[in-house]
Design an enzyme around this catalytic site. Structure first.
Site, PDB file in Angstrom:
ATOM      1  N   SER A 134      14.931  44.110  16.997  1.00 39.32           N
ATOM      2  CA  SER A 134      14.721  43.955  18.433  1.00 39.32           C
ATOM      3  C   SER A 134      15.136  45.188  19.227  1.00 39.32           C
ATOM      4  O   SER A 134      14.524  45.504  20.245  1.00 39.32           O
ATOM      5  CB  SER A 134      15.487  42.735  18.948  1.00 39.32           C
ATOM      6  OG  SER A 134      16.869  42.862  18.676  1.00 39.32           O
ATOM      7  N   LYS A 153      20.405  54.115  12.491  1.00 43.18           N
ATOM      8  CA  LYS A 153      19.806  53.207  13.477  1.00 43.18           C
ATOM      9  C   LYS A 153      19.372  54.027  14.683  1.00 43.18           C
ATOM     10  O   LYS A 153      20.180  54.742  15.276  1.00 43.18           O
ATOM     11  CB  LYS A 153      20.809  52.141  13.915  1.00 43.18           C
ATOM     12  CG  LYS A 153      21.115  51.098  12.864  1.00 43.18           C
ATOM     13  CD  LYS A 153      22.159  50.109  13.337  1.00 43.18           C
ATOM     14  CE  LYS A 153      21.722  49.303  14.537  1.00 43.18           C
ATOM     15  NZ  LYS A 153      22.666  48.214  14.870  1.00 43.18           N
ATOM     16  N   MET A 244      25.499  55.600   9.577  1.00 38.73           N
ATOM     17  CA  MET A 244      26.585  54.968   8.813  1.00 38.73           C
ATOM     18  C   MET A 244      26.307  55.071   7.320  1.00 38.73           C
ATOM     19  O   MET A 244      25.185  55.376   6.899  1.00 38.73           O
ATOM     20  CB  MET A 244      26.724  53.498   9.221  1.00 38.73           C
ATOM     21  CG  MET A 244      25.563  52.607   8.789  1.00 38.73           C
ATOM     22  SD  MET A 244      25.510  51.021   9.636  1.00 38.73           S
ATOM     23  CE  MET A 244      24.816  51.527  11.223  1.00 38.73           C
ATOM     24  N   MET A 247      24.433  50.932   2.642  1.00 34.53           N
ATOM     25  CA  MET A 247      24.844  49.821   1.797  1.00 34.53           C
ATOM     26  C   MET A 247      23.683  49.456   0.879  1.00 34.53           C
ATOM     27  O   MET A 247      22.559  49.255   1.335  1.00 34.53           O
ATOM     28  CB  MET A 247      25.230  48.613   2.646  1.00 34.53           C
ATOM     29  CG  MET A 247      26.426  48.837   3.572  1.00 34.53           C
ATOM     30  SD  MET A 247      28.033  48.724   2.739  1.00 34.53           S
ATOM     31  CE  MET A 247      28.418  50.472   2.484  1.00 34.53           C
ATOM     32  N   ASP A 287      26.168  38.002  15.459  1.00 34.79           N
ATOM     33  CA  ASP A 287      24.750  37.952  15.095  1.00 34.79           C
ATOM     34  C   ASP A 287      24.599  37.181  13.787  1.00 34.79           C
ATOM     35  O   ASP A 287      25.084  37.615  12.741  1.00 34.79           O
ATOM     36  CB  ASP A 287      24.207  39.374  14.934  1.00 34.79           C
ATOM     37  CG  ASP A 287      22.697  39.398  14.750  1.00 34.79           C
ATOM     38  OD1 ASP A 287      22.114  38.364  14.370  1.00 34.79           O
ATOM     39  OD2 ASP A 287      22.089  40.460  14.983  1.00 34.79           O
ATOM     40  N   ASN A 292      22.103  40.328   7.686  1.00 38.78           N
ATOM     41  CA  ASN A 292      23.332  41.096   7.934  1.00 38.78           C
ATOM     42  C   ASN A 292      24.373  40.886   6.833  1.00 38.78           C
ATOM     43  O   ASN A 292      25.434  41.515   6.857  1.00 38.78           O
ATOM     44  CB  ASN A 292      23.950  40.697   9.281  1.00 38.78           C
ATOM     45  CG  ASN A 292      23.109  41.136  10.453  1.00 38.78           C
ATOM     46  OD1 ASN A 292      22.359  42.099  10.361  1.00 38.78           O
ATOM     47  ND2 ASN A 292      23.219  40.424  11.565  1.00 38.78           N
ATOM     48  N   ASP A 306      25.684  45.255  11.213  1.00 38.90           N
ATOM     49  CA  ASP A 306      25.262  44.947  12.584  1.00 38.90           C
ATOM     50  C   ASP A 306      26.373  44.351  13.437  1.00 38.90           C
ATOM     51  O   ASP A 306      26.530  43.131  13.530  1.00 38.90           O
ATOM     52  CB  ASP A 306      24.051  44.021  12.579  1.00 38.90           C
ATOM     53  CG  ASP A 306      23.237  44.164  13.863  1.00 38.90           C
ATOM     54  OD1 ASP A 306      23.790  44.707  14.845  1.00 38.90           O
ATOM     55  OD2 ASP A 306      22.071  43.751  13.876  1.00 38.90           O
TER      56      ASP A 306
END
Length: 442
Positions: A134, A153, A244, A247, A287, A292, A306
């Site tokens: 979003s 991001k 970041m 992962m 969230d 996530n 997140d």
């Protein structure tokens, strides 16, 4: 995913919302004519939510991103139990097919945040994003200074400055088309979305929250063995760019061959984390999106993502809320009613039907933690969701005030964790977990 430019000006975004409203009005008119002439059988969903208008909504919301998708996410987790099926279909589709921005817009954001020579920060940069949501999209890259694989991001342009206007336009659209039930208190949901969107668009705030959460995990001996939070790379971050540590785990719901032991382990620790966030840390990543939570089977750790909507809660609220949880676990209905009035769930003037439905819904949701619950609760076999769903029409019809602001995000996260345990089919020693983290059963 598809590439499409993000409408970045308020006028441009207003144009698209206006076009959507006009298109849906015309679509409803055409549907009415078809039904009146008998040229087409009537599908479910009424005149407004006909198949053509559903496609219009999905296409426009996926293109607009920002507030449109965020509000959809909030409604889908919070109120999906009593939204009309066509609305549930729309929300489900737009959550999974946001467009990504073309390279020119992406590079403009990177340049404004990291400088014209931003590519020198990375020895490799993958041009196609691995995710689009979003607020922004995510690319992978290799950090030039260390050789570390990172996730970047990148926020969509115009999203932050168009929050208020987007939500106002959405409110008008939803109200005019009467797409949602009256008992939703849409104005309160939109006010909450306005606050959370502003948080999520501030990547500096998110970086701070992510670092704080990492510290909470690493300073907890038991949690540090289970969870990990990606390190923020400050040298390659800015207000609209957050880099970041990458992962490598997979979303817990997309792993096809999990053993029952792994399902139990995942559900146990994700649910326990929620209780810790509320009761001990007073700091929650709110969230509930299941993506996530990543499970890295090689390290046997759950990777958390997140932190844009992370928040603290007022201590007075938490104390009373935990009191409700404890009272529900004990089956103490007078205390549930008393604290529900104190928290603002009830006014004290509700009908008996509303009072009974409210209390029963809380007792039902607390079922895994109650003193009379089985030692091992099978979330895969639970019927809590259906039983609470049956109570919702009464509460929508009879409630006199919207729930307190804090519970919009908190309940969304708790509901998400509960549903995730059900999706995994986890068998959890929930009663013992509750007693250990929260107390209140004795």
């Amino acid at each position: 995913m598809n590439a499409s430019p993000v409408p970045s000006s308020r006028i441009g975004r207003l144009f698209h919302y206006g076009g959507l409203a006009a298109g849906m009005t015309l679509g409803a008119l055409n549907e009415s004519i078809k039904r009146a002439t008998g040229s087409e059988s009537a599908p479910s969903g009424g005149l407004v939510l006909n198949p053509q208008n559903i496609e219009r909504l999905v296409k426009t919301l996926s293109k607009m991103r920002g507030a449109a998708l965020k509000l959809g996410q909030m409604l889908s987790f919070q109120d999906s139990n009593f939204l009309p099926p066509p609305i549930q279909l729309i929300l489900s589709r737009v959550q999974n097919q946001a467009d990504y921005m073309p390279a020119s817009q992406r590079d403009s954001v990177l340049t404004s945040n990291l400088g014209a020579d931003w590519r020198s920060l990375f020895s490799t940069f993958d041009e196609t994003p691995i995710a689009a949501a979003s607020i922004g999209q995510v690319h992978t890259a290799t950090l030039a200074s260390t050789g570390q694989k990172v996730a970047i991001k990148i926020q969509y342009p115009g999203v932050a400055t168009s929050i208020s206007s987007d939500l106002n336009n959405l409110s008008i659209l939803l109200t005019a088309t009467r797409l949602l039930p009256k008992g939703l208190f849409l104005d309160k949901t939109i006010a909450n979305a306005r606050t959370e969107l502003a948080w999520e668009c501030d990547y500096i705030r998110e970086a701070t929250a992510q670092t704080k959460f990492s510290n909470l995990i690493t300073t907890s001996p038991s949690e540090s063995k289970i969870f990990t939070v990606p390190e923020v790379i400050s040298e390659a971050s800015g207000p609209e760019v957050l880099t970041m540590e990458f992962m490598s785990g997979d979303p817990v719901t997309r792993l096809p061959n999990l053993s029952q032991q792994e399902r139990d382990w995942l559900g146990t620790h994700i649910l326990r984390l929620c209780l810790l966030e509320i009761v001990r840390w007073n700091f929650m990543q709110t969230d509930p999106n299941w993506s996530n939570f990543l499970y890295n089977q090689s390290t046997n750790k759950i990777e958390l993502l997140d932190f844009g909507a992370s928040r603290e809660f007022p201590r007075e609220f938490i104390d009373s809320y935990v009191g409700v949880l404890k009272a529900a676990a004990r089956g103490d209905t007078p205390t549930i009613r008393e604290l529900s009035i104190k928290l603002g769930y009830l006014t004290g003037l509700e009908s008996q039907a509303m009072l009974e439905a409210h209390i029963l819904s809380i007792l039902t949701l607390a079922e895994p933690f109650r003193r009379d619950a089985p030692a091992v609760y099978d979330f895969g076999e639970q019927t809590v969701t259906d039983r609470v769903k049956a109570l919702i029409p009464v509460m929508v019809r009879e409630r006199l005030r919207p729930p307190p602001e804090e519970t919009y995000s908190l309940h969304r996260k708790l509901s998400g964790a509960f549903l995730l345990c059900a999706r995994l089919g986890s068998r959890i020693e929930a009663r013992g977990m509750f007693e250990e983290v929260v107390g209140g059963l004795s």
